[in-house]
Design a protein around this motif. Structure first.
Motif, PDB file in Angstrom:
ATOM      1  N   VAL A 144     -86.235  -1.296 -43.791  1.00 18.05           N
ATOM      2  CA  VAL A 144     -85.087  -0.394 -43.906  1.00 18.05           C
ATOM      3  C   VAL A 144     -85.168   0.641 -42.782  1.00 18.05           C
ATOM      4  O   VAL A 144     -86.192   1.310 -42.628  1.00 18.05           O
ATOM      5  N   PRO A 145     -84.117   0.804 -41.958  1.00 20.05           N
ATOM      6  CA  PRO A 145     -84.198   1.741 -40.822  1.00 20.05           C
ATOM      7  C   PRO A 145     -84.307   3.183 -41.283  1.00 20.05           C
ATOM      8  O   PRO A 145     -83.396   3.709 -41.937  1.00 20.05           O
ATOM      9  N   ALA A 146     -85.423   3.826 -40.955  1.00 16.88           N
ATOM     10  CA  ALA A 146     -85.649   5.197 -41.412  1.00 16.88           C
ATOM     11  C   ALA A 146     -84.739   6.196 -40.724  1.00 16.88           C
ATOM     12  O   ALA A 146     -84.519   7.300 -41.236  1.00 16.88           O
ATOM     13  N   ARG A 147     -84.186   5.840 -39.543  1.00 22.09           N
ATOM     14  CA  ARG A 147     -83.285   6.747 -38.841  1.00 22.09           C
ATOM     15  C   ARG A 147     -81.892   6.763 -39.456  1.00 22.09           C
ATOM     16  O   ARG A 147     -81.088   7.648 -39.173  1.00 22.09           O
ATOM     17  N   ALA A 148     -81.597   5.770 -40.286  1.00 22.94           N
ATOM     18  CA  ALA A 148     -80.296   5.704 -40.953  1.00 22.94           C
ATOM     19  C   ALA A 148     -80.295   6.648 -42.154  1.00 22.94           C
ATOM     20  O   ALA A 148     -81.339   7.117 -42.601  1.00 22.94           O
ATOM     21  N   VAL A 200     -80.774   7.277 -45.600  1.00 22.58           N
ATOM     22  CA  VAL A 200     -81.447   6.538 -46.668  1.00 22.58           C
ATOM     23  C   VAL A 200     -81.853   7.523 -47.755  1.00 22.58           C
ATOM     24  O   VAL A 200     -82.270   8.647 -47.456  1.00 22.58           O
ATOM     25  N   ALA A 201     -81.746   7.097 -48.998  1.00 20.75           N
ATOM     26  CA  ALA A 201     -82.202   7.912 -50.124  1.00 20.75           C
ATOM     27  C   ALA A 201     -82.971   7.036 -51.091  1.00 20.75           C
ATOM     28  O   ALA A 201     -82.594   5.896 -51.339  1.00 20.75           O
ATOM     29  N   VAL A 202     -84.056   7.568 -51.635  1.00 25.17           N
ATOM     30  CA  VAL A 202     -84.851   6.888 -52.662  1.00 25.17           C
ATOM     31  C   VAL A 202     -84.567   7.569 -53.988  1.00 25.17           C
ATOM     32  O   VAL A 202     -84.626   8.800 -54.087  1.00 25.17           O
ATOM     33  N   LEU A 203     -84.248   6.758 -55.012  1.00 26.42           N
ATOM     34  CA  LEU A 203     -83.829   7.297 -56.299  1.00 26.42           C
ATOM     35  C   LEU A 203     -84.797   6.923 -57.406  1.00 26.42           C
ATOM     36  O   LEU A 203     -85.388   5.851 -57.383  1.00 26.42           O
ATOM     37  N   HIS A 204     -84.937   7.826 -58.354  1.00 25.67           N
ATOM     38  CA  HIS A 204     -85.655   7.557 -59.600  1.00 25.67           C
ATOM     39  C   HIS A 204     -84.866   8.196 -60.730  1.00 25.67           C
ATOM     40  O   HIS A 204     -84.479   9.371 -60.657  1.00 25.67           O
ATOM     41  N   ALA A 205     -84.601   7.406 -61.781  1.00 23.93           N
ATOM     42  CA  ALA A 205     -83.804   7.880 -62.921  1.00 23.93           C
ATOM     43  C   ALA A 205     -82.455   8.408 -62.462  1.00 23.93           C
ATOM     44  O   ALA A 205     -81.963   9.435 -62.948  1.00 23.93           O
ATOM     45  N   GLU A 210     -71.987   6.065 -46.398  1.00 25.19           N
ATOM     46  CA  GLU A 210     -72.773   4.984 -45.807  1.00 25.19           C
ATOM     47  C   GLU A 210     -74.245   5.051 -46.209  1.00 25.19           C
ATOM     48  O   GLU A 210     -75.111   4.366 -45.631  1.00 25.19           O
ATOM     49  N   LEU A 211     -74.570   5.819 -47.232  1.00 25.68           N
ATOM     50  CA  LEU A 211     -75.954   6.013 -47.665  1.00 25.68           C
ATOM     51  C   LEU A 211     -76.576   4.696 -48.137  1.00 25.68           C
ATOM     52  O   LEU A 211     -75.970   3.956 -48.916  1.00 25.68           O
ATOM     53  N   ILE A 212     -77.783   4.391 -47.655  1.00 23.27           N
ATOM     54  CA  ILE A 212     -78.555   3.248 -48.130  1.00 23.27           C
ATOM     55  C   ILE A 212     -79.412   3.734 -49.302  1.00 23.27           C
ATOM     56  O   ILE A 212     -80.240   4.626 -49.147  1.00 23.27           O
ATOM     57  N   VAL A 213     -79.208   3.141 -50.465  1.00 23.56           N
ATOM     58  CA  VAL A 213     -79.879   3.591 -51.681  1.00 23.56           C
ATOM     59  C   VAL A 213     -80.999   2.622 -52.046  1.00 23.56           C
ATOM     60  O   VAL A 213     -80.787   1.406 -52.099  1.00 23.56           O
ATOM     61  N   LEU A 214     -82.200   3.157 -52.272  1.00 19.87           N
ATOM     62  CA  LEU A 214     -83.365   2.361 -52.656  1.00 19.87           C
ATOM     63  C   LEU A 214     -83.934   2.895 -53.964  1.00 19.87           C
ATOM     64  O   LEU A 214     -83.880   4.102 -54.226  1.00 19.87           O
ATOM     65  N   ASP A 215     -84.484   1.999 -54.768  1.00 18.39           N
ATOM     66  CA  ASP A 215     -85.198   2.418 -55.977  1.00 18.39           C
ATOM     67  C   ASP A 215     -86.607   2.881 -55.611  1.00 18.39           C
ATOM     68  O   ASP A 215     -87.240   2.336 -54.695  1.00 18.39           O
TER      69      ASP A 215
END
Length: 515
Positions: A28-32, A34-39, A69-74
């Protein structure tokens, strides 16, 4: 309260580590953005995402509204830990006694590296350079008394001179203690900085806030004298073999798999640990590397390791195409590496108990059937999330990590507990009648045409003792091809049976019961 001086500590902090780990492991491109989600809330965001207003604590929908355009990750703590391991290894080449505080943060006593490299600042520069060269990862190092002061120094990019940690911490906001209940109360009392908290009388703090408050005050004063929990470097458990004659046939691959599996099982047993995630790597004659990771619920025995290795080699060798191993000359090297390990004593008891002949016999039987029929020859049901009771169960191969297709979580339209005991393979048409024997219908406003009095099952009418519903639910509303609107109801019959009924397109259907 003791005035013992805390140990000079160096702390390595890798900013936005969950984002960096996702780039290392998943590309996953870190410069884009990106958000990591929990609950359903943001726990980490990239620089690009923060520039669009995405902050910790935001709900997923709010974060996407600010940044479409946010890339969402668990959140995946295992992914973060695996990606951080090379960074810790790089630090251990220079400093001894490294303690991992969490993925992305590790600490160690500053004395050794400082004496070797001619000072704390020189040692910090050398370690940052080592991490950048070995891992291509950006890191910041803080130096102060204790891990708390060193962490805040690392975030600020500061080297705090000896004896000045209390002064450095004094002006920082009280929220850095990361104790929301305590810091919220202190702010309401007018104590808004770490220095202000440190200046309070220790006996008053103990009386008002208890032991945790007293320990927090020591941190605020720069008297963090807790010893570091130094990690033990993991032993090299991987086994590998190179073949003089490339492997092109499955029977040869099975023999090689069994030999390496026995070696790995012996090595694991010698360290008193078990493998929960097995990495299989093969090198082809043209130099390509094939890699696959198999997850497991608990103990991977020698038979389990051999079976999974054989299945994987069979899959690679059976592949067709100009780049397949069989088309390019076969496999010349094989490596088995336990990526997930835990102490044998930490394993949870299984269906047949924690240990003993019955458990071992059951596991051998399951592995035997899998060996004959393949990895999908034995399946196990896993209960997951979702609104539809029939879709909550996921069938996964025996021994694999038991992860459901849908995660459990807040499903607003889910039926209340208990869940139905039996799901019908196919919904059965039924008739719901009122006291006059007329069919009961449901209006668009969910109003029943009459109170249900009987359910006709297989031509036989059964009196309804109690009735609940109907409740509307929209399934897969985001997918036009799968979307459907249903009404659910429960009927308790006079013979004690409890039925789950649905109304779909005007027809009553029996989908489950609570036998």
């Amino acid at each position: 309260m003791s005035r013992q001086t805390a140990t000079r500590t160096m702390l390595v902090w890798c900013p936005d580590w969950p984002i960096i780990a996702a780039e290392i492991v998943e590309g996953v491109p870190a410069r884009a953005p990106v958000a990591v989600l929990h609950a359903n809330r943001v726990v980490a965001s990239s620089i690009a995402a923060r520039a669009e207003g995405v902050r910790r604590g935001l709900r997923k929908r709010d974060a996407q509204a600010r940044c479409p355009e946010l890339i969402v990750l668990d959140q995946d703590l295992g992914r973060d830990a695996r990606a951080f391991e090379p960074v810790v290894a790089a630090v251990e080449e220079i400093a001894a006694g490294v303690a991992i505080l969490r993925a992305g943060v590790c600490a160690f006593a500053a004395r050794g590296p400082a004496r070797y490299f001619g000072g704390e600042e020189a040692a910090a520069e050398r370690i940052v350079e080592q991490i950048a060269v070995e891992c291509s990862v950006e890191a910041q190092i803080g130096v102060a008394e204790g891990t708390f002061g060193a962490l805040l120094a690392a975030r600020a990019g500061r080297h705090v001179p000896p004896g000045r940690t209390g002064e450095f911490l004094a002006g920082l906001p009280i929220g850095h203690l990361d104790r929301p209940a305590l810091t919220g109360l202190l702010e309401r009392l007018g104590v808004r900085t770490l220095g202000g908290f440190a200046d309070l009388d220790p006996s008053d703090v103990m009386a008002r806030f208890g032991l945790d408050g007293a320990l927090a005050q020591r941190l605020a004063a720069g008297r963090d004298d807790r010893p570091l929990a130094v990690r033990r470097p993991p032993p090299d458990l991987a086994v590998a073999e190179r073949f003089e004659d490339p492997i092109e046939r499955v029977d040869v691959a099975a023999f090689a798999a069994r030999s390496l599996a026995e070696q790995l099982a012996e090595r694991l047993a010698g360290h008193g640990i078990a493998c929960t995630r097995l990495a299989i790597t093969a090198i082809t004659t043209d130099g390509r590397e094939l890699h696959r990771t198999w997850r497991h619920e608990g103990v991977l025995t020698a038979v389990g390791i051999a079976d999974r290795t054989r299945w994987q080699l069979d899959g690679w060798l059976a592949r067709r195409g100009p780049t397949s191993p069989s088309a390019t000359g076969g496999i010349v090297a094989l490596r088995l590496s336990p990526e997930g390990i835990l102490a044998q004593a930490a394993l949870q008891p299984g269906l047949w108990g924690e240990a003993g002949d019955e458990r071992d016999r059951a596991h051998r039987a399951m592995h035997r059937v899998q060996g004959l029929l393949g990895p999908t020859g034995v399946l196990r049901g896993v209960l997951g999330g979702g609104n539809d009771p029939g879709a909550r169960v996921t069938l996964v191969p025996w021994g694999e990590e038991y992860l459901p297709a849908l995660p459990d979580g807040p499903w607003p339209d889910r039926l209340p507990s208990p869940s139905p005991a039996r799901i019908m393979p196919e919904p059965q048409p039924v008739a719901v009648l009122d006291t006059d024997g007329e069919p009961v219908t449901v209006s668009p406003r969910l109003a029943l045409s009459a109170m249900p009095a009987a359910v006709v099952l297989a031509g036989s009418a059964h009196t309804i003792a109690e009735w609940a519903g109907p409740w509307p639910t929209d399934e897969h509303w985001w997918d036009r091809g799968r979307a459907r609107a249903l009404l659910r109801a429960q009927a308790l019959l006079d013979d004690g049976r409890l039925l789950l009924l649905v109304v779909h397109r005007g027809a009553w259907l029996l989908v489950a019961d609570y036998d």
